[in-house]
Design an enzyme around this catalytic site. Structure first.
Site, PDB file in Angstrom:
ATOM      1  N   GLU A  26      16.445  -8.727   1.672  1.00  0.00           N
ATOM      2  CA  GLU A  26      15.400  -8.668   0.642  1.00  0.00           C
ATOM      3  C   GLU A  26      15.935  -8.021  -0.632  1.00  0.00           C
ATOM      4  O   GLU A  26      16.998  -7.389  -0.614  1.00  0.00           O
ATOM      5  CB  GLU A  26      14.177  -7.898   1.151  1.00  0.00           C
ATOM      6  CG  GLU A  26      14.455  -6.443   1.488  1.00  0.00           C
ATOM      7  CD  GLU A  26      13.213  -5.568   1.425  1.00  0.00           C
ATOM      8  OE1 GLU A  26      12.529  -5.588   0.381  1.00  0.00           O
ATOM      9  OE2 GLU A  26      12.947  -4.854   2.411  1.00  0.00           O
ATOM     10  N   LYS A  87       7.488  -7.286  -8.142  1.00  0.00           N
ATOM     11  CA  LYS A  87       7.607  -7.164  -6.678  1.00  0.00           C
ATOM     12  C   LYS A  87       6.762  -8.283  -6.077  1.00  0.00           C
ATOM     13  O   LYS A  87       5.545  -8.286  -6.219  1.00  0.00           O
ATOM     14  CB  LYS A  87       7.085  -5.785  -6.265  1.00  0.00           C
ATOM     15  CG  LYS A  87       6.928  -5.580  -4.770  1.00  0.00           C
ATOM     16  CD  LYS A  87       6.388  -4.187  -4.479  1.00  0.00           C
ATOM     17  CE  LYS A  87       5.840  -4.088  -3.065  1.00  0.00           C
ATOM     18  NZ  LYS A  87       5.185  -2.795  -2.794  1.00  0.00           N
ATOM     19  N   VAL A 107       9.533  -8.043   2.159  1.00  0.00           N
ATOM     20  CA  VAL A 107       9.797  -8.609   3.485  1.00  0.00           C
ATOM     21  C   VAL A 107       9.076  -9.956   3.637  1.00  0.00           C
ATOM     22  O   VAL A 107       9.671 -10.953   4.053  1.00  0.00           O
ATOM     23  CB  VAL A 107       9.383  -7.616   4.595  1.00  0.00           C
ATOM     24  CG1 VAL A 107       9.376  -8.298   5.962  1.00  0.00           C
ATOM     25  CG2 VAL A 107      10.314  -6.409   4.601  1.00  0.00           C
ATOM     26  N   LYS A 160       7.923   3.427   7.895  1.00  0.00           N
ATOM     27  CA  LYS A 160       7.998   4.821   7.438  1.00  0.00           C
ATOM     28  C   LYS A 160       6.806   5.625   7.909  1.00  0.00           C
ATOM     29  O   LYS A 160       5.695   5.134   7.959  1.00  0.00           O
ATOM     30  CB  LYS A 160       8.037   4.850   5.916  1.00  0.00           C
ATOM     31  CG  LYS A 160       9.388   4.478   5.373  1.00  0.00           C
ATOM     32  CD  LYS A 160       9.575   4.987   3.964  1.00  0.00           C
ATOM     33  CE  LYS A 160      11.009   4.791   3.544  1.00  0.00           C
ATOM     34  NZ  LYS A 160      11.145   3.889   2.420  1.00  0.00           N
TER      35      LYS A 160
HETATM   36  N1  PSU Z   1       9.442   0.121   3.173  1.00  0.00           N
HETATM   37  C1  PSU Z   1      10.566   0.816   2.881  1.00  0.00           C
HETATM   38  N2  PSU Z   1      11.297   0.450   1.786  1.00  0.00           N
HETATM   39  C2  PSU Z   1      10.929  -0.605   0.992  1.00  0.00           C
HETATM   40  C3  PSU Z   1       9.738  -1.335   1.331  1.00  0.00           C
HETATM   41  C4  PSU Z   1       9.043  -0.930   2.428  1.00  0.00           C
HETATM   42  O1  PSU Z   1      10.913   1.738   3.605  1.00  0.00           O
HETATM   43  O2  PSU Z   1      11.614  -0.893   0.008  1.00  0.00           O
HETATM   44  C5  PSU Z   1       9.345  -2.535   0.523  1.00  0.00           C
HETATM   45  C6  PSU Z   1       9.681  -3.817   1.299  1.00  0.00           C
HETATM   46  O3  PSU Z   1      10.084  -4.808   0.391  1.00  0.00           O
HETATM   47  C7  PSU Z   1       8.359  -4.195   1.926  1.00  0.00           C
HETATM   48  C8  PSU Z   1       7.400  -3.795   0.824  1.00  0.00           C
HETATM   49  O4  PSU Z   1       8.249  -5.558   2.246  1.00  0.00           O
HETATM   50  O5  PSU Z   1       7.922  -2.569   0.334  1.00  0.00           O
HETATM   51  C9  PSU Z   1       5.982  -3.639   1.304  1.00  0.00           C
HETATM   52  O6  PSU Z   1       5.148  -3.437   0.210  1.00  0.00           O
HETATM   53  P1  PSU Z   1       3.559  -3.527   0.379  1.00  0.00           P
HETATM   54  O7  PSU Z   1       3.178  -2.351   1.219  1.00  0.00           O
HETATM   55  O8  PSU Z   1       3.057  -3.428  -1.013  1.00  0.00           O
HETATM   56  O9  PSU Z   1       3.257  -4.852   1.050  1.00  0.00           O
END
Ligand code: PSU
Ligand code: MN
Length: 305
Positions: A26, A87, A107, A160
């Site tokens: 990604e 993003k 992702v 996380k």
């Molecule tokens: N978790 C991490 N590092 C990241 C991301 C998530 O530890 O960089 C990024 C990934 O690209 C993931 C996205 O797909 O954040 C998820 O964002 P959202 O919660 O806005 O869907």
């Protein structure tokens, strides 16, 4: 017919011609997940790790409206320093392409790009998940829905601890997504090998992970798999150590200093400071570790075909 503006990097084009194993990567982790210059350095190291393991890396990004499957070194360097990159997830990928914009893939979006290119294995750091307080905010990452519908095996170090982990795993179970802990019975939690949560599935063999993906397809079950790969012991920040920092950072958010899209970057930055930079070092090491495992799964997958 609507044409898809796809650009393969020379390396990925060659790998496709020769039937070599390919691992998708990604780009949101580069543009929004890590600071410059560590982001570009890490991206280059991850790609090198995949090549050293006998596979070919394909970092996904949208550049001037074209879907890039694999980036050249120059493109990767430019992306890591650009400040105007969106993003992108499932909801906004098509709009970015039509408008000729630049975007980094989450992702979810990376899985969509991988499927377009016939790539079935993908390595990252952590997936998005169910946020704490989702029972009122409804903030659940589109990554989870994507895993339910797009047939790509995603190797991550769990999610996380700033997320609601029990709800994240519960959601994936409801969505019918296999969550496979690699080499241990417990789910890892990104910076730590432990989480206190038992994994629904455990596998110790990359070939079995590849075979499971193939069997799901043969059975007509849509969707991907999530492989939760624990961070190597020598690089982990044990739970007892990281959790007080996570809770402290979350309390600052509750105190109303930040909101909405700023929450995650704020938390990561606070945890970086509170751990005196160890959180970023751990993050880099776990991504490298996931890249190695993904290369093995991709190689096993290529043998099945
Ligand atoms: N978790 C991490 N590092 C990241 C991301 C998530 O530890 O960089 C990024 C990934 O690209 C993931 C996205 O797909 O954040 C998820 O964002 P959202 O919660 O806005 O869907
Ligand atoms: Mn969200």
């Amino acid at each position: 017919m609507t044409q898809i503006p796809l650009t393969y990097s020379p390396e990925v084009a060659e790998a496709r011609k020769n039937g070599l194993p390919i691992v998708a990567l990604e780009s949101t982790i580069i543009t929004h997940g890590m600071p410059w210059p560590q982001n570009v350095e890490t991206a280059a190291r991850v790609e090198a790790e995949i090549r050293a393991s006998g596979a070919v890396p394909a970092t996904m990004a949208i550049l001037k409206g074209r879907i890039h499957i694999g980036l050249t070194e120059a493109e990767l360097n430019a992306l890591g320093q650009a400040t105007d990159v969106a993003k992108l997830s499932r909801a906004d990928l098509a709009a970015c392409v039509v408008r000729g914009g630049n975007g980094a893939t989450t992702v979810a979006a990376t899985m969509i790009c991988a499927r377009l290119a016939g790539i079935t294995t993908f390595a990252t750091g952590g997936i998005g998940g169910v946020h704490r307080g989702a029972e009122t905010s409804f903030d659940i990452s589109a990554d989870l829905q994507e895993l339910a519908q797009t047939a790509v095996t995603v190797v991550a170090a769990g999610a996380k601890a700033i997320l609601d982990l029990p709800k994240t795993w519960e959601y994936l179970e409801t969505a019918g997504v296999p969550v496979i802990a690699y080499g241990q019975d417990e789910l890892p939690s990104f910076w730590s090998r432990a989480s206190g949560l038992k994994a629904p599935l455990r596998m110790d063999d990359p070939a079995q992970i590849a075979a499971s993906a193939a069997m799901r397809a043969a059975l007509g079950i849509p969707g991907g798999q999530l492989v939760a790969n624990p961070i190597p012991k020598e690089h982990e920040i044990p739970r007892e150590e990281i959790m007080p920092h996570v809770e402290a950072a979350l309390r600052e958010v509750e105190a109303g200093r930040v909101s909405a899209k700023e929450v995650t970057p704020f938390l990561l930055d606070r945890i970086f400071t509170l751990t005196e930079g160890r959180s970023l070092t751990a993050n880099i090491e776990l991504v490298l570790n996931n890249a190695r495992l993904a290369a093995q799964i991709a190689a096993a997958s290529a043998k099945l075909n």
